[in-house]
Scaffold this motif. Sequence first.
Motif, PDB file in Angstrom:
ATOM      1  N   PRO A 177      13.479   4.964  -3.115  1.00  0.00           N
ATOM      2  CA  PRO A 177      12.502   5.575  -3.783  1.00  0.00           C
ATOM      3  C   PRO A 177      11.822   6.606  -3.172  1.00  0.00           C
ATOM      4  O   PRO A 177      11.484   7.695  -3.758  1.00  0.00           O
ATOM      5  CB  PRO A 177      11.591   4.435  -4.017  1.00  0.00           C
ATOM      6  N   VAL A 178      11.737   6.578  -1.961  1.00  0.00           N
ATOM      7  CA  VAL A 178      11.258   7.799  -0.971  1.00  0.00           C
ATOM      8  C   VAL A 178      12.421   8.394  -0.255  1.00  0.00           C
ATOM      9  O   VAL A 178      12.792   7.773   0.862  1.00  0.00           O
ATOM     10  CB  VAL A 178      10.151   7.343  -0.251  1.00  0.00           C
ATOM     11  N   GLY A 179      12.896   9.656  -0.458  1.00  0.00           N
ATOM     12  CA  GLY A 179      14.259  10.039   0.086  1.00  0.00           C
ATOM     13  C   GLY A 179      13.921  10.823   1.352  1.00  0.00           C
ATOM     14  O   GLY A 179      15.144  11.351   2.130  1.00  0.00           O
ATOM     15  N   LEU A 194      16.305   2.967   6.054  1.00  0.00           N
ATOM     16  CA  LEU A 194      14.953   3.591   6.008  1.00  0.00           C
ATOM     17  C   LEU A 194      14.120   3.491   4.775  1.00  0.00           C
ATOM     18  O   LEU A 194      13.245   4.421   4.534  1.00  0.00           O
ATOM     19  CB  LEU A 194      14.741   4.892   6.450  1.00  0.00           C
ATOM     20  N   PRO A 195      14.429   2.617   3.813  1.00  0.00           N
ATOM     21  CA  PRO A 195      13.798   2.530   2.568  1.00  0.00           C
ATOM     22  C   PRO A 195      12.194   2.415   2.716  1.00  0.00           C
ATOM     23  O   PRO A 195      11.372   2.806   1.839  1.00  0.00           O
ATOM     24  CB  PRO A 195      14.157   1.520   1.687  1.00  0.00           C
ATOM     25  N   PHE A 196      11.726   1.799   3.719  1.00  0.00           N
ATOM     26  CA  PHE A 196      10.292   1.714   3.985  1.00  0.00           C
ATOM     27  C   PHE A 196       9.816   2.540   5.323  1.00  0.00           C
ATOM     28  O   PHE A 196       8.668   2.195   5.414  1.00  0.00           O
ATOM     29  CB  PHE A 196       9.986  -0.008   4.183  1.00  0.00           C
ATOM     30  N   GLY A 197      10.637   3.363   5.718  1.00  0.00           N
ATOM     31  CA  GLY A 197      10.305   4.035   6.778  1.00  0.00           C
ATOM     32  C   GLY A 197      10.486   3.299   8.166  1.00  0.00           C
ATOM     33  O   GLY A 197      11.110   2.054   7.848  1.00  0.00           O
ATOM     34  N   GLU A 198       9.975   3.505   9.192  1.00  0.00           N
ATOM     35  CA  GLU A 198      10.321   2.753  10.391  1.00  0.00           C
ATOM     36  C   GLU A 198       8.966   2.987  11.402  1.00  0.00           C
ATOM     37  O   GLU A 198       8.422   4.138  11.326  1.00  0.00           O
ATOM     38  CB  GLU A 198      11.487   3.236  11.176  1.00  0.00           C
ATOM     39  N   GLY A 199       9.008   2.230  12.394  1.00  0.00           N
ATOM     40  CA  GLY A 199       7.811   2.490  13.462  1.00  0.00           C
ATOM     41  C   GLY A 199       6.299   2.154  13.014  1.00  0.00           C
ATOM     42  O   GLY A 199       6.090   1.606  11.834  1.00  0.00           O
ATOM     43  N   ASN A 239      -6.216   8.450   1.601  1.00  0.00           N
ATOM     44  CA  ASN A 239      -5.850   7.097   1.790  1.00  0.00           C
ATOM     45  C   ASN A 239      -5.128   6.909   3.073  1.00  0.00           C
ATOM     46  O   ASN A 239      -4.578   7.926   3.568  1.00  0.00           O
ATOM     47  CB  ASN A 239      -5.181   6.760   0.603  1.00  0.00           C
ATOM     48  N   LEU A 240      -4.875   5.557   3.037  1.00  0.00           N
ATOM     49  CA  LEU A 240      -4.057   5.243   4.319  1.00  0.00           C
ATOM     50  C   LEU A 240      -2.620   6.264   4.531  1.00  0.00           C
ATOM     51  O   LEU A 240      -2.063   6.620   5.533  1.00  0.00           O
ATOM     52  CB  LEU A 240      -3.495   3.925   4.496  1.00  0.00           C
ATOM     53  N   PHE A 241      -2.180   6.522   3.399  1.00  0.00           N
ATOM     54  CA  PHE A 241      -0.710   7.393   3.404  1.00  0.00           C
ATOM     55  C   PHE A 241      -1.133   8.742   3.962  1.00  0.00           C
ATOM     56  O   PHE A 241      -0.216   9.371   4.793  1.00  0.00           O
ATOM     57  CB  PHE A 241      -0.368   7.482   2.148  1.00  0.00           C
ATOM     58  N   ASN A 242      -2.022   9.104   3.695  1.00  0.00           N
ATOM     59  CA  ASN A 242      -2.393  10.730   4.162  1.00  0.00           C
ATOM     60  C   ASN A 242      -3.449  10.779   5.260  1.00  0.00           C
ATOM     61  O   ASN A 242      -3.459  11.882   5.994  1.00  0.00           O
ATOM     62  CB  ASN A 242      -3.105  11.549   2.860  1.00  0.00           C
ATOM     63  N   ASP A 286       1.298  11.846  12.672  1.00  0.00           N
ATOM     64  CA  ASP A 286       0.655  12.207  11.348  1.00  0.00           C
ATOM     65  C   ASP A 286       1.839  12.480  10.191  1.00  0.00           C
ATOM     66  O   ASP A 286       3.015  12.840  11.015  1.00  0.00           O
ATOM     67  CB  ASP A 286      -0.285  13.297  11.300  1.00  0.00           C
ATOM     68  N   ARG A 287       1.526  12.623   9.032  1.00  0.00           N
ATOM     69  CA  ARG A 287       2.570  13.030   8.239  1.00  0.00           C
ATOM     70  C   ARG A 287       2.397  14.522   7.650  1.00  0.00           C
ATOM     71  O   ARG A 287       3.313  14.973   7.348  1.00  0.00           O
ATOM     72  CB  ARG A 287       2.427  12.280   6.702  1.00  0.00           C
ATOM     73  N   GLY A 288       1.130  14.915   7.981  1.00  0.00           N
ATOM     74  CA  GLY A 288       0.867  16.324   7.516  1.00  0.00           C
ATOM     75  C   GLY A 288       1.013  16.621   6.056  1.00  0.00           C
ATOM     76  O   GLY A 288       1.176  17.764   5.567  1.00  0.00           O
ATOM     77  N   PHE A 336      -6.688   2.259  -4.692  1.00  0.00           N
ATOM     78  CA  PHE A 336      -5.878   3.097  -5.298  1.00  0.00           C
ATOM     79  C   PHE A 336      -4.459   3.267  -4.836  1.00  0.00           C
ATOM     80  O   PHE A 336      -3.465   3.266  -5.546  1.00  0.00           O
ATOM     81  CB  PHE A 336      -6.646   4.431  -5.286  1.00  0.00           C
ATOM     82  N   VAL A 337      -4.179   3.603  -3.495  1.00  0.00           N
ATOM     83  CA  VAL A 337      -3.078   3.672  -2.921  1.00  0.00           C
ATOM     84  C   VAL A 337      -2.142   2.387  -2.890  1.00  0.00           C
ATOM     85  O   VAL A 337      -1.032   2.443  -3.342  1.00  0.00           O
ATOM     86  CB  VAL A 337      -2.800   4.061  -1.511  1.00  0.00           C
ATOM     87  N   PHE A 338      -2.837   1.309  -2.850  1.00  0.00           N
ATOM     88  CA  PHE A 338      -2.181   0.055  -2.953  1.00  0.00           C
ATOM     89  C   PHE A 338      -1.526  -0.063  -4.440  1.00  0.00           C
ATOM     90  O   PHE A 338      -0.463  -0.452  -4.612  1.00  0.00           O
ATOM     91  CB  PHE A 338      -2.876  -1.411  -2.714  1.00  0.00           C
TER      92      PHE A 338
END
Length: 481
Positions: free
Chosen positions: A350-352, A416-421, A103-106, A88-90, A280-282
């Motif tokens: 974009p996401v640091g 890691l611009p798009f994250g990983e895993g 949404n999927l992100f959260n 999870d991201r929390g 929306f998230v897309f």
Amino acid sequence: MLVLWIRRNYAYWKRLGVPYEEPHFLYGNFKNVDRYQHDGQLIQEFYRKYKGKSPPVGIYTFFKPVAVPTDIGLVKNILIKDFNFFHDRGTFYNEKDDPLSANLFNETGLKWKQLRNKLSPTFTSGKMKMMFTTMWDVAKKFESKIDEVCKSGEDLHIRKFMARFTMDVIGTCAFGLETNSLDSENNEFFQVGMSIFENPKHGTRFAFLLNVFGEYGRKLRFKLFRDEVIKFYTRIVRETVDYRLANHVERSDFLQLLIRLYTTNGEDKLSFNELLAQAFVFHMAGFETSSTTLQFCFYELACNPEIQDRVRNHINEVLEKHNGQLTYEAVMDMKYIDQVINETLRKYPPVGVLQREASQDYKIPNSDFVLEKGISLFIPSYAIHHDPEFYPNPSKFNPDNFSEEAVKNRPSVAFLPFGEGPRICIGARFGLLQTKMGVIAGLRKFRYSLSPRTKQPLKLISKFFVLRPDDVIWLNIEPIS
Ligand code: HEM
């Protein structure tokens, strides 16, 4: 009582014996975020100070302990190998009062996993290929709009221009709507979409506070997005879905794939609100990240004319090889553009900071430290991208950092611009493709240089998490005969 509670919270890392940064009494270690620094640069300070001394450094967002891994092996474990501890991201969401936020992100746990499985087929390379022609139609229009600016002799306001392009691409590919932002900014889609980032309901700091007090935030009915944003997207998605169902309209876009999940009676079924949140998230994640990447990319190409020429020559050479036809295969063949885009994403991710939360106690291998259940983790992607151990001379824009050889000699999680895993960006392929189309369409016929109106050096900010330049980047354009 409150003071005691705060003191006790702020003694967390000390109690565990983990090296930590002294927090501010109210903001933890995030006092300067939003005002002077973006979160990626702030975390970079801690990363640099503790790398090689302790695998994680302890910090606080407000009263919540956060571990920042400084060891690349630990980063890999968290994102990939031991993902089961950190799925999870929390991040805050409130499904009841703000359906867009669920949404999927959260989303978390099993719900996230099921949703991710349902949505993954939307982003295969086959689906990207299907969208190619639609995307290229928008890119051609983008090219002709640049031509208009070029003929007018005016400077190009790069942020607005790139946002108009990506807004139209995602408008048509996600919703099947002709948003026409390239013709005029005065359409609701563009205005509302831009407002999410230009005028967010909360700054980064307050969004972090909501993550800390998620349960209370929900009880107090906090929302992540403004009411007008929620109303707009609910209306537009409802109208489009109803229209397609009533008129049996089928299109090859993201919404169609979501409608299929909405109308099925099987296990994969999505409710309307679930469909709405994903559409929306897309849209939100799809236009701003690519638009900001294109902006930084054109800025660097304007500052580095020899690289700009090399990209243009490369486009022409590959096109010649493909008989002058700009096909999906030709675009995939333009490898040097990938290097240029990757280098842009390295220097300006974009996401640091990537976020994770421990869902159970986790003992850090080869150390005595335990990351306890509930602890937040901030993976310092911006800091890793600027670490000279992985990128010699990290402030230099150097696409050769992404030659095959250079990539082979680096740990994969050093980029890691798009994250990983398993929680990697689901739209990475789409984001890269639309960015590449923007580079091709923007560069084939025009040459760019920095206008004297652009303030130097660039100052970076992040309103609502996405990194961007604080001031407008203006570029001069010339036609190529
Ligand atoms: C240059 C473009 C893009 C960049 C740099 C980017 C970056 C990211 C990052 C860093 C994450 C977090 C990954 C992690 O925590 O490991 C993410 C997640 C996500 N992105 Fe993107 N993104 C881009 C384009 C897109 C597009 C085009 C879409 C959709 C059309 C999209 C949708 C999402 C979603 C839904 C998630 C959450 C995935 C999950 O939690 O399962 N992104 N993105």
